[in-house]
Design an enzyme around this catalytic site. Structure first.
Site, PDB file in Angstrom:
ATOM      1  N   LYS A  24      -7.445   6.944   1.567  1.00 19.60           N
ATOM      2  CA  LYS A  24      -7.349   8.113   2.457  1.00 19.60           C
ATOM      3  C   LYS A  24      -6.840   9.323   1.684  1.00 19.60           C
ATOM      4  O   LYS A  24      -7.397  10.415   1.782  1.00 19.60           O
ATOM      5  CB  LYS A  24      -6.387   7.807   3.593  1.00 19.60           C
ATOM      6  CG  LYS A  24      -5.938   9.022   4.399  1.00 19.60           C
ATOM      7  CD  LYS A  24      -5.034   8.673   5.558  1.00 19.60           C
ATOM      8  CE  LYS A  24      -3.586   8.535   5.196  1.00 19.60           C
ATOM      9  NZ  LYS A  24      -2.831   9.795   5.031  1.00 19.60           N
ATOM     10  N   ASN A  25      -5.819   9.112   0.865  1.00 13.77           N
ATOM     11  CA  ASN A  25      -5.150  10.247   0.214  1.00 13.77           C
ATOM     12  C   ASN A  25      -5.869  10.734  -1.029  1.00 13.77           C
ATOM     13  O   ASN A  25      -5.428  11.692  -1.657  1.00 13.77           O
ATOM     14  CB  ASN A  25      -3.688   9.905  -0.081  1.00 13.77           C
ATOM     15  CG  ASN A  25      -2.887   9.805   1.215  1.00 13.77           C
ATOM     16  OD1 ASN A  25      -3.370  10.198   2.272  1.00 13.77           O
ATOM     17  ND2 ASN A  25      -1.689   9.265   1.134  1.00 13.77           N
ATOM     18  N   ARG A  94      -1.504  17.334   8.678  1.00  8.20           N
ATOM     19  CA  ARG A  94      -0.915  18.273   7.733  1.00  8.20           C
ATOM     20  C   ARG A  94      -1.701  18.350   6.435  1.00  8.20           C
ATOM     21  O   ARG A  94      -1.598  19.334   5.691  1.00  8.20           O
ATOM     22  CB  ARG A  94       0.540  17.967   7.469  1.00  8.20           C
ATOM     23  CG  ARG A  94       0.861  16.532   7.211  1.00  8.20           C
ATOM     24  CD  ARG A  94       2.329  16.375   6.873  1.00  8.20           C
ATOM     25  NE  ARG A  94       2.652  17.150   5.694  1.00  8.20           N
ATOM     26  CZ  ARG A  94       3.307  18.297   5.722  1.00  8.20           C
ATOM     27  NH1 ARG A  94       3.686  18.807   6.862  1.00  8.20           N
ATOM     28  NH2 ARG A  94       3.564  18.943   4.617  1.00  8.20           N
ATOM     29  N   CYS A 118       6.811  16.652  10.768  1.00  8.17           N
ATOM     30  CA  CYS A 118       6.225  15.466  11.417  1.00  8.17           C
ATOM     31  C   CYS A 118       7.349  14.452  11.537  1.00  8.17           C
ATOM     32  O   CYS A 118       8.493  14.730  11.198  1.00  8.17           O
ATOM     33  CB  CYS A 118       5.065  14.935  10.595  1.00  8.17           C
ATOM     34  SG  CYS A 118       5.596  14.120   9.108  1.00  8.17           S
ATOM     35  N   ARG A 123       8.933  18.497   5.824  1.00  8.03           N
ATOM     36  CA  ARG A 123       7.726  18.570   4.978  1.00  8.03           C
ATOM     37  C   ARG A 123       7.212  20.010   4.833  1.00  8.03           C
ATOM     38  O   ARG A 123       6.127  20.360   5.233  1.00  8.03           O
ATOM     39  CB  ARG A 123       6.631  17.656   5.533  1.00  8.03           C
ATOM     40  CG  ARG A 123       7.090  16.208   5.531  1.00  8.03           C
ATOM     41  CD  ARG A 123       6.032  15.262   5.982  1.00  8.03           C
ATOM     42  NE  ARG A 123       4.981  15.127   4.975  1.00  8.03           N
ATOM     43  CZ  ARG A 123       3.889  14.391   5.191  1.00  8.03           C
ATOM     44  NH1 ARG A 123       3.727  13.798   6.351  1.00  8.03           N
ATOM     45  NH2 ARG A 123       2.960  14.291   4.262  1.00  8.03           N
TER      46      ARG A 123
END
Ligand code: EPZ
Length: 420
Positions: A24-25, A94, A118, A123
């Protein structure tokens, strides 16, 4: 979408094969990267996750055409129609801040809502904005939006005050169409960052120090498209390794990148979990010995990943003796602890350190997911708990885990998704 929950009847023992999805990242920044060029870009092995859908809709609103063919996406931004990512999009995810860098490089301007905090922490994105300013951008904050312009990238050296994964990626993308050297130091070296840097080079940028914590990028106005296979998701892999360990199971994980899993492998081996490398993409996890306590401290790559912390906390509740877990990256990433304690875990929190006493038999209970990785830790606890566990608000889970119940059921988990 109706609120859904996951029901798990435990305990069970997981045995068999699991196939790990694309990261995902890595997929999210790779999608943002396509804004840099008017050429088509092909992204393969993309996981089917809510966050991918969110990023697709933001890019589409900016002017990107997206073609989906199974797990392959082709993205083409022949022209950027608008340079504004509104709050209703950004607050959902985000990682939307990742459009800032490419919009600045492609069009010279961007308006993106500040992401807000979050569950796991405030963050901020101050380090992203400082990096943009160092290379010549003008940054204003208006009505909760970052309003940025960047006419010409100027030569500079940027020292990140602390390691930031998306901050490093955003800075690389912002500088990628300039022609002045931008030196970044104290960069994140996560594999996802390295894949972005490698693809930027493939697109025509010049980067010195790919994979290290010091990179110097000289951009290229004539940046081309790319064709990439997203790296395997090391956090999903670590989650399944913990699931094998907590259920005293025997699992083979396919499509992993062993090199990216060293810290998790080392910890599991210290716990006397059997981890064998079958080849560089396949590992086998066998837990048939009593588990030994360990101390874990999260750190930037290649240290123990903060995104695996919650999952290993669940695992450590089943270990005879006292283990400690220290979270050094986020200020509030222990939301899973009260829920685990409700299931019978013996955990004490002192500042950023957990003290876990085991082995605490867990009992099934209704629990609430709060953030992506905390929800994964509750699933792991449910697999070993006696009785039924109901994890609600599992939209958190669907953001980062592809078909988790469809992957766990064939392994022997008694798990189902219900509408609640
Ligand atoms: C990325 O978030 C990941 N998300 C996170 O994964 C992961 O937990 C995190 O890196 C750390 O590894 C994506 O890649 C989409 P950071 P990111 O900037 O880039 C502070 C998941 O579960 N900071 O490396 O937002 C920040 O508050 C998610 O998949 C500033 O102070 O994290 C944090 O304490 C959760 N100012 C620390 O640095 C800034 O400008 C590390 O954050 C930026 C960050």
């Amino acid at each position: 979408m109706a609120l859904e929950s996951i029901l798990i009847d435990g305990p069970s023992r997981l045995q068999g094969d699991v196939h790990i999805s694309g990261a995902k990242n890595a997929a999210l920044p790779l999608m943002a990267l396509t804004l840099l060029t008017d050429q088509p870009c092909t992204l393969r092995h993309i996981p089917k996750l809510h966050d991918i859908v969110s990023m697709s809709s933001i890019l589409h609103s900016l002017g990107t055409q997206i073609h989906e063919d199974g797990s392959t996406l082709t993205l083409t931004t022949s022209a950027v129609d608008k340079t504004h990512a509104p709050y209703e999009d950004v607050r959902k995810m985000r990682a939307s801040v990742l459009v800032l860098g490419p919009l600045l490089a492609r069009t010279g301007k961007a308006r993106v809502a500040l992401p807000g905090g979050c569950a796991i922490g405030v963050r901020p994105i101050d380090l992203h904005l400082k990096a943009f300013e160092s290379m010549g951008a003008n940054i204003e904050i208006e009505d909760g939006d970052v309003v940025a312009t960047l006419d010409q990238v100027k030569a500079c050296t940027i020292v990140f005050d602390r390691v930031t994964v998306t901050g490093t990626i955003n800075a690389l993308m912002a500088a990628s169409r300039g022609n002045a050297p931008v030196k970044l130091t104290n960069c994140a070296t996560e594999p996802e960052v390295t894949q972005i840097a490698e693809i930027l080079v493939a697109m025509g940028a010049n980067i010195d120090g790919v994979g290290s914590n010091t990179m110097t990028i000289v951009g290229n106005k004539d940046i081309q498209g790319f064709d990439v296979t997203v790296i395997p998701d090391r956090i999903e892999a670590g989650t399944y390794m913990a699931a094998a360990a907590i259920t005293q199971g025997d699992m083979i994980l396919h499509h992993v990148c062993v090199e990216h899993l060293q810290s998790a492998i080392a910890k599991l081996q210290r716990m006397q979990v059997g981890v064998s490398i079958l080849d560089d993409q396949t590992i086998r996890v066998v837990a048939d010995q009593p588990l030994l306590p360990v101390d874990i401290q999260t750190a930037p790559y290649p240290g123990f990943p903060t995104d695996m912390q919650a999952q290993f906390v669940s695992l450590l509740t089943q270990v005879e003796g006292r283990s400690t877990v220290t979270e050094t990256i986020f200020e509030n990433r222990f939301m899973h602890v009260p829920e685990l304690v409700r299931m019978g875990a013996q955990i004490r929190i002192k500042n950023s350190m957990l003290s876990i006493s085991g082995r605490a038999p867990l009992k099934g209970a209704p629990v609430m997911a709060t953030d992506l990785r905390a929800s994964a830790s509750l699933i792991l606890a449910g697999l070993v708990a006696k009785g039924q566990t109901k994890v609600s608000r599992i939209y958190h889970l669907d953001r980062g885990y592809e078909k988790i119940e469809e992957k766990l059921a064939p392994l022997g988990a008694k798990i189902q998704r219900i509408k609640s």
